[in-house]
Write a protein that holds these residues in place. Structure first.
Motif, PDB file in Angstrom:
ATOM      1  N   HIS A 177      26.969  62.657  38.298  1.00  0.00           N
ATOM      2  CA  HIS A 177      25.895  63.126  39.174  1.00  0.00           C
ATOM      3  C   HIS A 177      25.242  64.375  38.587  1.00  0.00           C
ATOM      4  N   VAL A 178      26.041  65.300  38.130  1.00  0.00           N
ATOM      5  CA  VAL A 178      25.507  66.548  37.567  1.00  0.00           C
ATOM      6  C   VAL A 178      24.783  66.265  36.250  1.00  0.00           C
ATOM      7  N   GLN A 179      25.301  65.362  35.435  1.00  0.00           N
ATOM      8  CA  GLN A 179      24.660  65.051  34.163  1.00  0.00           C
ATOM      9  C   GLN A 179      23.251  64.489  34.352  1.00  0.00           C
ATOM     10  N   GLN A 229      17.684  69.941  33.948  1.00  0.00           N
ATOM     11  CA  GLN A 229      18.359  71.001  33.195  1.00  0.00           C
ATOM     12  C   GLN A 229      18.382  72.338  33.924  1.00  0.00           C
ATOM     13  N   ASP A 230      17.402  72.610  34.775  1.00  0.00           N
ATOM     14  CA  ASP A 230      17.317  73.920  35.423  1.00  0.00           C
ATOM     15  C   ASP A 230      18.045  73.984  36.761  1.00  0.00           C
ATOM     16  N   ARG A 231      18.761  72.946  37.152  1.00  0.00           N
ATOM     17  CA  ARG A 231      19.504  72.947  38.422  1.00  0.00           C
ATOM     18  C   ARG A 231      20.790  73.761  38.273  1.00  0.00           C
ATOM     19  N   TRP A 232      21.137  74.517  39.314  1.00  0.00           N
ATOM     20  CA  TRP A 232      22.300  75.405  39.269  1.00  0.00           C
ATOM     21  C   TRP A 232      23.630  74.689  39.019  1.00  0.00           C
ATOM     22  N   PRO A 233      23.894  73.552  39.658  1.00  0.00           N
ATOM     23  CA  PRO A 233      25.185  72.913  39.375  1.00  0.00           C
ATOM     24  C   PRO A 233      25.371  72.573  37.891  1.00  0.00           C
ATOM     25  N   LYS A 234      24.313  72.128  37.247  1.00  0.00           N
ATOM     26  CA  LYS A 234      24.406  71.788  35.822  1.00  0.00           C
ATOM     27  C   LYS A 234      24.570  73.043  34.966  1.00  0.00           C
ATOM     28  N   LEU A 277      28.151  73.531  32.825  1.00  0.00           N
ATOM     29  CA  LEU A 277      28.137  73.518  31.368  1.00  0.00           C
ATOM     30  C   LEU A 277      27.977  74.900  30.754  1.00  0.00           C
ATOM     31  N   GLY A 278      27.814  75.933  31.576  1.00  0.00           N
ATOM     32  CA  GLY A 278      27.610  77.281  31.066  1.00  0.00           C
ATOM     33  C   GLY A 278      28.906  77.955  30.648  1.00  0.00           C
ATOM     34  N   ARG A 334      43.373  79.925  31.237  1.00  0.00           N
ATOM     35  CA  ARG A 334      43.348  78.864  32.240  1.00  0.00           C
ATOM     36  C   ARG A 334      42.408  77.770  31.768  1.00  0.00           C
ATOM     37  N   ASP A 335      42.720  76.560  32.172  1.00  0.00           N
ATOM     38  CA  ASP A 335      41.823  75.458  31.849  1.00  0.00           C
ATOM     39  C   ASP A 335      40.592  75.539  32.726  1.00  0.00           C
ATOM     40  N   SER A 336      39.458  75.353  32.121  1.00  0.00           N
ATOM     41  CA  SER A 336      38.235  75.265  32.904  1.00  0.00           C
ATOM     42  C   SER A 336      38.130  73.851  33.466  1.00  0.00           C
ATOM     43  N   TRP A 337      37.159  73.639  34.333  1.00  0.00           N
ATOM     44  CA  TRP A 337      36.960  72.317  34.914  1.00  0.00           C
ATOM     45  C   TRP A 337      36.652  71.310  33.814  1.00  0.00           C
ATOM     46  N   VAL A 338      35.826  71.722  32.868  1.00  0.00           N
ATOM     47  CA  VAL A 338      35.431  70.824  31.781  1.00  0.00           C
ATOM     48  C   VAL A 338      36.635  70.485  30.915  1.00  0.00           C
TER      49      VAL A 338
END
Length: 120
Positions: A45-47, A51-56, A60-61, A73-77
């Motif tokens: 859904h996020v993909q 590109q300018d949407r906050w969830p994305k 990925l930031g 710690r492991d990140s979500w990604v």
């Protein structure tokens, strides 16, 4: 599992395994499998977002600064990459853009025979 045991009428004194209770209910998925399925849906859904949407941007930031010297710690990604064996993050990101291809891959991931072969 406590709620599921109550629904099935199994008391904790009965010494019945969680797997047996799930079989009684007809639901063989574990919580981990359900969470991984939800994570895959959210990722796709996020993909597909702009590109300018906050969830994305947040997903990925990267955060500026250094982490402490302990084990990071492991990140979500990172956790997402580990749960999808055999596919790279870039392959998954590309596949998520095509909704039909993604759904087909999702069904393959939910296949019980694949779970047995992967040891899930």
């Amino acid at each position: 599992m406590i709620c599921l045991r109550g629904i099935c009428g199994v008391r904790w004194e009965d010494r019945i395994t969680n797997e047996s209770v799930r079989e009684m209910d007809g639901d063989e998925d574990t919580i981990l499998i359900r969470v991984e399925d939800i994570q895959r849906r959210w990722f796709a859904h996020v993909q597909r977002m702009e590109q300018d949407r906050w969830p994305k941007i947040v997903l990925l930031g990267r955060v500026a600064g250094n982490r402490p010297r302990v084990r990071p710690r492991d990140s979500w990604v990172t956790a997402f990459k580990k749960s999808n064996r055999g596919e790279t993050f870039q392959q998954l990101a590309q596949m998520a853009l095509d909704r039909d291809l993604w759904r087909e891959w999702q069904h393959q991931m939910q296949d019980p025979t694949r779970r047995i072969m992967d040891g899930i």
